[in-house]
Design a protein around this motif. Structure first.
Motif, PDB file in Angstrom:
ATOM      1  N   THR A 105       0.811  -1.218   0.000  1.00  0.00           N
ATOM      2  CA  THR A 105       0.000   0.000   0.000  1.00  0.00           C
ATOM      3  C   THR A 105       0.847   1.271   0.000  1.00  0.00           C
ATOM      4  N   PHE A 106       2.146   1.137   0.181  1.00  0.00           N
ATOM      5  CA  PHE A 106       3.007   2.314   0.269  1.00  0.00           C
ATOM      6  C   PHE A 106       3.505   2.730  -1.109  1.00  0.00           C
ATOM      7  N   ASP A 107       3.211   3.976  -1.493  1.00  0.00           N
ATOM      8  CA  ASP A 107       3.784   4.519  -2.721  1.00  0.00           C
ATOM      9  C   ASP A 107       5.171   5.077  -2.391  1.00  0.00           C
ATOM     10  N   SER A 108       5.847   5.614  -3.388  1.00  0.00           N
ATOM     11  CA  SER A 108       7.222   6.087  -3.175  1.00  0.00           C
ATOM     12  C   SER A 108       7.295   7.193  -2.126  1.00  0.00           C
ATOM     13  N   GLU A 109       6.271   8.028  -2.041  1.00  0.00           N
ATOM     14  CA  GLU A 109       6.262   9.094  -1.034  1.00  0.00           C
ATOM     15  C   GLU A 109       6.192   8.515   0.381  1.00  0.00           C
ATOM     16  N   LYS A 110       5.301   7.546   0.572  1.00  0.00           N
ATOM     17  CA  LYS A 110       5.156   6.939   1.901  1.00  0.00           C
ATOM     18  C   LYS A 110       6.416   6.169   2.294  1.00  0.00           C
ATOM     19  N   LEU A 111       7.046   5.521   1.334  1.00  0.00           N
ATOM     20  CA  LEU A 111       8.275   4.776   1.625  1.00  0.00           C
ATOM     21  C   LEU A 111       9.397   5.692   2.108  1.00  0.00           C
ATOM     22  N   LYS A 112       9.374   6.933   1.687  1.00  0.00           N
ATOM     23  CA  LYS A 112      10.418   7.882   2.085  1.00  0.00           C
ATOM     24  C   LYS A 112      10.121   8.569   3.415  1.00  0.00           C
ATOM     25  N   ARG A 113       8.903   8.435   3.907  1.00  0.00           N
ATOM     26  CA  ARG A 113       8.563   9.057   5.190  1.00  0.00           C
ATOM     27  C   ARG A 113       9.372   8.410   6.302  1.00  0.00           C
ATOM     28  N   SER A 114       9.549   9.164   7.371  1.00  0.00           N
ATOM     29  CA  SER A 114      10.330   8.622   8.478  1.00  0.00           C
ATOM     30  C   SER A 114       9.790   9.115   9.806  1.00  0.00           C
ATOM     31  N   GLY A 115      10.308   8.523  10.849  1.00  0.00           N
ATOM     32  CA  GLY A 115       9.957   8.895  12.206  1.00  0.00           C
ATOM     33  C   GLY A 115      11.108   8.550  13.129  1.00  0.00           C
ATOM     34  N   GLN A 116      10.857   8.699  14.401  1.00  0.00           N
ATOM     35  CA  GLN A 116      11.872   8.416  15.408  1.00  0.00           C
ATOM     36  C   GLN A 116      11.559   7.092  16.104  1.00  0.00           C
ATOM     37  N   ALA A 117      12.539   6.215  16.117  1.00  0.00           N
ATOM     38  CA  ALA A 117      12.423   4.945  16.838  1.00  0.00           C
ATOM     39  C   ALA A 117      13.725   4.719  17.580  1.00  0.00           C
ATOM     40  N   SER A 118      13.612   4.434  18.840  1.00  0.00           N
ATOM     41  CA  SER A 118      14.800   4.184  19.673  1.00  0.00           C
ATOM     42  C   SER A 118      15.780   5.344  19.610  1.00  0.00           C
ATOM     43  N   GLY A 119      15.268   6.567  19.508  1.00  0.00           N
ATOM     44  CA  GLY A 119      16.112   7.749  19.517  1.00  0.00           C
ATOM     45  C   GLY A 119      16.802   8.075  18.211  1.00  0.00           C
ATOM     46  N   SER A 120      16.448   7.372  17.129  1.00  0.00           N
ATOM     47  CA  SER A 120      17.073   7.612  15.825  1.00  0.00           C
ATOM     48  C   SER A 120      16.022   7.740  14.740  1.00  0.00           C
ATOM     49  N   ASN A 121      16.402   8.428  13.672  1.00  0.00           N
ATOM     50  CA  ASN A 121      15.548   8.522  12.505  1.00  0.00           C
ATOM     51  C   ASN A 121      15.473   7.158  11.820  1.00  0.00           C
ATOM     52  N   MET A 122      14.280   6.827  11.295  1.00  0.00           N
ATOM     53  CA  MET A 122      14.104   5.571  10.568  1.00  0.00           C
ATOM     54  C   MET A 122      13.049   5.784   9.505  1.00  0.00           C
ATOM     55  N   SER A 123      13.396   5.483   8.255  1.00  0.00           N
ATOM     56  CA  SER A 123      12.426   5.630   7.177  1.00  0.00           C
ATOM     57  C   SER A 123      11.635   4.340   6.995  1.00  0.00           C
ATOM     58  N   VAL A 124      10.493   4.481   6.362  1.00  0.00           N
ATOM     59  CA  VAL A 124       9.644   3.327   6.079  1.00  0.00           C
ATOM     60  C   VAL A 124      10.397   2.352   5.183  1.00  0.00           C
ATOM     61  N   ARG A 125      11.044   2.852   4.154  1.00  0.00           N
ATOM     62  CA  ARG A 125      11.752   1.942   3.246  1.00  0.00           C
ATOM     63  C   ARG A 125      12.925   1.257   3.932  1.00  0.00           C
ATOM     64  N   ALA A 126      13.613   1.952   4.816  1.00  0.00           N
ATOM     65  CA  ALA A 126      14.693   1.312   5.562  1.00  0.00           C
ATOM     66  C   ALA A 126      14.141   0.168   6.402  1.00  0.00           C
TER      67      ALA A 126
END
Length: 172
Positions: A129-150
């Protein structure tokens, strides 16, 4: 989407090895291809080896498998949150606390395979369900940045990494 397109700023350096272990194929293809080969791998493990550990302080084969399942669920949840623009920082999870609570020693090989199939199908359904825009989105997990695609490549690479450890240290 390929692992080589994921920038180092999209994940904590801790995950670099997992992303490398994913290979450089298309993310959805890697997630799909991993299913049959991993099920074949689990099926090849003798039932009496599920509770084997190569050192007293190490997890059993079944515990390693359940750890993979738990981690995939956690990574999948993070991907969902970040893809939906949830900016709430997420805490880490303590994998060593999950293992005894999992009661993996009580599991049959068939139940492990069934759980894996369900989790990976859910992961695939979500990532499709993730398009290229959503795959590039990111957030914070365990104090670090993490993207959806990562996170997608971490799921693939984490499985590959632990499968290799099982082959080299547990099933020789």
């Amino acid at each position: 989407m390929r692992a080589s397109e994921v920038g180092e700023g999209e994940y904590n350096p801790y995950y670099k090895g997992y992303i490398a272990a994913a290979g450089d194929g298309n993310l959805l293809d890697l997630l799909k291809e991993g299913v049959a080969s991993f099920i074949d791998f689990i099926e090849s493990i003798p039932e009496d080896r599920l509770n084997y550990r190569y050192q007293d302080s190490k997890w059993t084969v079944a515990e390693v498998l359940v750890h993979l399942f738990d981690a995939e669920r956690v990574f999948q949840y993070r991907a969902l949150r970040f893809a939906r623009n949830d900016n709430t920082p997420l805490t880490g999870f303590e994998q060593d606390d999950y293992v005894p609570a999992s009661e993996a020693s009580k599991r049959s090989k068939a139940s492990l395979i069934s759980e894996y199939q369900s989790i990976r199908e859910s992961t695939l359904t979500l990532f499709e369900t993730f398009d290229s825009e959503k795959l590039k989105r990111s957030g914070q997990a365990s104090g670090s940045n993490m993207s959806v695609r990562a996170l997608g490549f971490v799921i693939v690479g984490h499985q590959n990494h632990h499968q290799q450890i099982l082959k080299e240290r547990y099933l020789v």
